[in-house]
Design a protein around this motif. Structure first.
Motif, PDB file in Angstrom:
ATOM      1  N   GLY A 123      36.913  31.409  35.148  1.00 38.35           N
ATOM      2  CA  GLY A 123      35.715  32.235  35.307  1.00 38.35           C
ATOM      3  C   GLY A 123      36.012  33.714  35.256  1.00 38.35           C
ATOM      4  N   VAL A 124      37.175  34.127  35.775  1.00 38.64           N
ATOM      5  CA  VAL A 124      37.539  35.553  35.744  1.00 38.64           C
ATOM      6  C   VAL A 124      37.655  36.041  34.311  1.00 38.64           C
ATOM      7  N   PHE A 125      38.342  35.263  33.476  1.00 36.65           N
ATOM      8  CA  PHE A 125      38.542  35.693  32.092  1.00 36.65           C
ATOM      9  C   PHE A 125      37.249  35.570  31.279  1.00 36.65           C
ATOM     10  N   VAL A 126      36.436  34.562  31.619  1.00 33.42           N
ATOM     11  CA  VAL A 126      35.141  34.443  30.937  1.00 33.42           C
ATOM     12  C   VAL A 126      34.267  35.646  31.256  1.00 33.42           C
ATOM     13  N   ASP A 127      34.245  36.018  32.552  1.00 33.18           N
ATOM     14  CA  ASP A 127      33.438  37.175  32.944  1.00 33.18           C
ATOM     15  C   ASP A 127      33.929  38.444  32.256  1.00 33.18           C
ATOM     16  N   LEU A 128      35.251  38.616  32.181  1.00 28.99           N
ATOM     17  CA  LEU A 128      35.808  39.793  31.518  1.00 28.99           C
ATOM     18  C   LEU A 128      35.457  39.791  30.035  1.00 28.99           C
TER      19      LEU A 128
END
Length: 734
Positions: A123-128
């Protein structure tokens, strides 16, 4: 209306369909597009067709394994910056993990996977990715607006569009002509827009980055191609990160008409990414080892220069006098100045209750933020001029002190310092520092708890070993005299041919072994009475000389039988003590018997008694086998016996009983020995009889001893031992 985030694509690469199904089930709640690939070749084909926010890559695959696939992915410009997460259930060693990170992986996850952890990481990389994609779309729209602006060739319409844009825009035709900016740029500059076009453009940039931006601006004018970069803009009170894009205006002939610059605020996103990255690395580092000194040192090196120009870690050593702070980690952006920081701590060590920032934070448990430290404040923070000079030398402009606190306990203080005056910490930096302090405290607390658990485990194992040794010794010591008693009893009953001498010899052996048996049982009963609080002392005024002489006479036959000289030096001993004469004689008998037992034939055991102020000292010295240095602290513990003690027999209770009986009389006992073969010395100190006071026990008073299980917590005879004694006695009789 808030712009909707675009849907991101996530590539799942695994040669097992079941694993792909599991990954999809775990990531489905993210609401993003999930793309499957059954091999490294298929994954490379998917990557060539579309962009992905993150790639989950299995290590073990036929043909192309995960490492080979990752290398090919990183070799392509389109996918070079896509985050890779390795998944494996086989390679769990650190070398394989390092190999994965060397191929460009951002994380290395071990199967079976925790769906919540996997979803959070992805989720962190998707959000970024979504925010970057949002920025790209926004910039694409902005570029489209720029093209429309240039196509219209209408300055009035262009200004209206630019003024309505949320992005900051600055434009200039030539270096000599007046520049123009929209309201967003004026807001970014704090309302100060003045001077020549070049000066007003550079005025909003961080001083350290003006030369780089000016060079990029001139390159764009020279080449006619847009130039883009990320730089800090704003004012000295608040620098923020912006994405700058310089676009040359259409040329007239061979000369550019000017350029247009847009600035997009990316500070929050950039900071969030850097904070997440820093905290992630710090967590991995702090959890990698239970040696908290080493992990705190690596933490200090991690934050320099990412978060601070220099960093120190001070740990509170509560076991030291004065609760001193020990500096366990130092890191400085200039390697040579780390030694100066150590010298600073050595010459001006912070303490609890001291006025220094570290001392205040340690006392209060609350963080402290110094936004800007002028020279006048530095003088007040330092203890003297020399201290202030050292702080200036290592650099001291903006500072954060945060406590390392966990479970309502302060473990120390983390200090982060910025040396340059061109930047200073703010409230967001303070929040990050607090989180680093909290994680460091948890890591340190876990390490200390683990150490305590190991010590407790070793103590329990040692206690269990001593119990087993005692049971084995008890079995042997009880069985030996019983065997002799039963053997001679049967012989006396069944044989009629024994003469008078034989019968007397048999009865003497039975009597001697019965006395040994009784002494063993009495020792066990004494320990049981002491620990249960049922031991009664019949205190009376006792002439110490009489007790000592009685003890000497009782052991003299044993000494003569073993060929040991028994000597006494009582001098003019006429003092009296308040004591139970029977128990006091038991103390002296145990010490003398113990000394005789460990002294070879031809040796000497000496007893001396002399008053020393308000006490009287009774000293028993021998020239026997001595006591090893490592055993000295444990001599008076129950069941403690060295190798020599086991050879001589006994339960290891005599000296433990001596210590408790002496303490019950208000005295003390200690032992000294130079080592094996050099003899030993036992010293008993007893208080002389005080003047009789109302309420104090006098002659013929009986005192019930309190429960020593709470007071000492050492001599505990369990039901298990009592049951063992009963069982052994029963077996011997049958």
């Amino acid at each position: 209306m808030m712009e909707e985030l675009p849907v991101a694509s996530i590539l799942l690469v695994d040669d097992h369909p079941a694993n792909l199904v599991a990954l999809e089930a775990a990531l489905e709640p993210l609401g993003q597009r999930l793309v499957r690939a059954r091999s490294g070749t298929e994954a490379l084909k998917r990557i060539s067709e579309e962009d992905f926010a993150v790639i989950l890559l299995d290590v073990q695959m036929p043909e192309l394994d995960g490492y080979q696939t990752a290398r090919l992915i990183k070799s392509q410009e389109r996918s070079r910056h896509v985050p890779l997460l390795f998944l494996t259930a086989i390679h769990r060693d650190e070398r394989q993990m390092l190999r994965g990170y060397s191929q460009g992986a951002v994380d290395y996850l071990l199967k079976p996977l925790d769906p919540d952890v996997l979803r959070a990481k992805v989720g962190v990389f998707v959000d970024l990715h979504q925010r970057q994609e949002q920025l790209r779309r926004r910039e694409a729209r902005l570029r489209e607006q720029e093209r429309e602006l240039l196509l219209r060739q209408s300055e009035a319409n262009a200004r209206a569009i630019l003024e309505a844009m949320p992005q900051a825009v600055w434009a200039s035709r030539t270096d000599e002509e007046e520049a123009w900016c929209n309201p967003a740029w004026e807001k970014l500059m704090g309302g100060r827009v003045s001077g020549a076009p070049r000066a007003s453009f550079l005025e909003g940039l961080h001083p350290d980055e003006r030369a780089v931006v000016e060079a990029g601006w001139r390159e764009a004018l020279r080449s006619g191609q847009p130039w883009e970069a990320q730089h800090r803009m704003g004012s000295e009170d608040s620098w923020r990160w912006y994405r700058l894009r310089v676009t040359p205006l259409p040329c007239a002939g061979h000369r550019c008409r000017g350029f247009l610059c847009t600035a997009t605020d990316i500070d929050d996103e950039r900071r969030s990414h850097l904070v997440s990255q820093l905290l992630s690395h710090a967590s991995v580092m702090l959890s990698s080892s239970l040696d908290y000194h080493a992990t705190l040192t690596r933490l200090a090196q991690l934050v320099v220069p990412r978060f601070a120009d220099w960093c120190t870690v001070d740990v509170l050593e509560e076991d030291r006098p004065g609760a001193r702070l020990t500096r366990v980690a130092v890191a400085h952006v200039e390697g040579g100045k780390a030694e100066r920081l150590l010298e600073l701590h050595r010459r001006f060590p912070p303490r609890q209750g001291s006025p220094s920032g570290v001392g205040r934070v340690l006392d209060s448990g609350t963080p402290e933020l110094l936004l800007d430290v002028p020279d006048s404040l530095l003088q007040r923070l330092a203890t003297d001029a020399e201290h202030a000079a050292l702080l200036r030398e290592v650099g001291f402009s903006s500072c954060i002190h945060v406590p390392m606190r966990a479970r309502e306990r302060n473990f120390g203080v983390l200090t982060f310092v910025i040396a340059s005056k061109r930047h200073r910490y703010d409230a967001r930096d303070l929040a990050l520092a607090e989180e680093l302090g909290r994680r460091a405290a948890v890591a340190m607390d876990n390490a200390l708890l683990y150490g305590e658990a190991q010590r407790a485990q070793r103590a329990a194992q040692e206690a269990n070993r001593l119990k087993d040794e005692f049971l084995a010794t008890l079995s042997h010591e009880l069985r030996t005299p019983l065997t002799s008693i039963l053997g001679w009893t049967q012989m006396l009953l069944k044989r009629d041919d024994l003469d008078e001498h034989g019968r007397r010899r048999g009865l003497a052996i039975i009597e001697r072994n019965a006395r040994v048996q009784r002494q063993l049982v009495e020792d066990l009963l004494d320990v049981s009475r002491i620990t249960s609080g049922k031991l009664l002392l019949n205190l009376k005024e006792v002439a110490l000389r009489e007790v000592v002489e009685a003890a000497l006479e009782s052991v003299r036959p044993t000494a003569e039988m073993r060929g040991v000289r028994l000597m006494a030096d009582l001098g003019p001993l006429s003092e009296t003590v308040m004591a139970d004469p029977t128990r006091l004689q038991q103390v002296l008998w145990n010490l003398l018997t113990n000394a005789i037992k460990f002294t070879d034939s031809g040796g000497c055991v000496a007893l001396s008694a002399h008053p020393r102020g308000a006490t009287v000292e009774v000293v028993v010295r021998d020239t026997g086998k001595g006591i090893p240095r490592e055993l000295l602290p444990h001599v008076f513990e129950r069941f403690r016996q060295g190798e020599i003690g086991r050879e001589q027999g006994g339960l290891g209770l005599g000296l433990a009983i001596v210590r408790h009986l002496v303490e019950l009389h208000g005295g003390s006992v200690e032992v000294a020995s130079e080592g094996p073969g050099l003899g030993s010395t036992f010293t008993v100190r007893l208080p002389l009889r005080p003047a009789r006071q109302e309420g104090l026990p006098g002659a013929e008073d009986t005192v019930r001893v309190p429960d020593l299980a709470e007071a000492k917590g050492n001599l505990l005879v369990s039901e298990e031992l009592v049951s063992a004694v009963a069982a052994l006695l029963g077996q011997a009789v049958h």
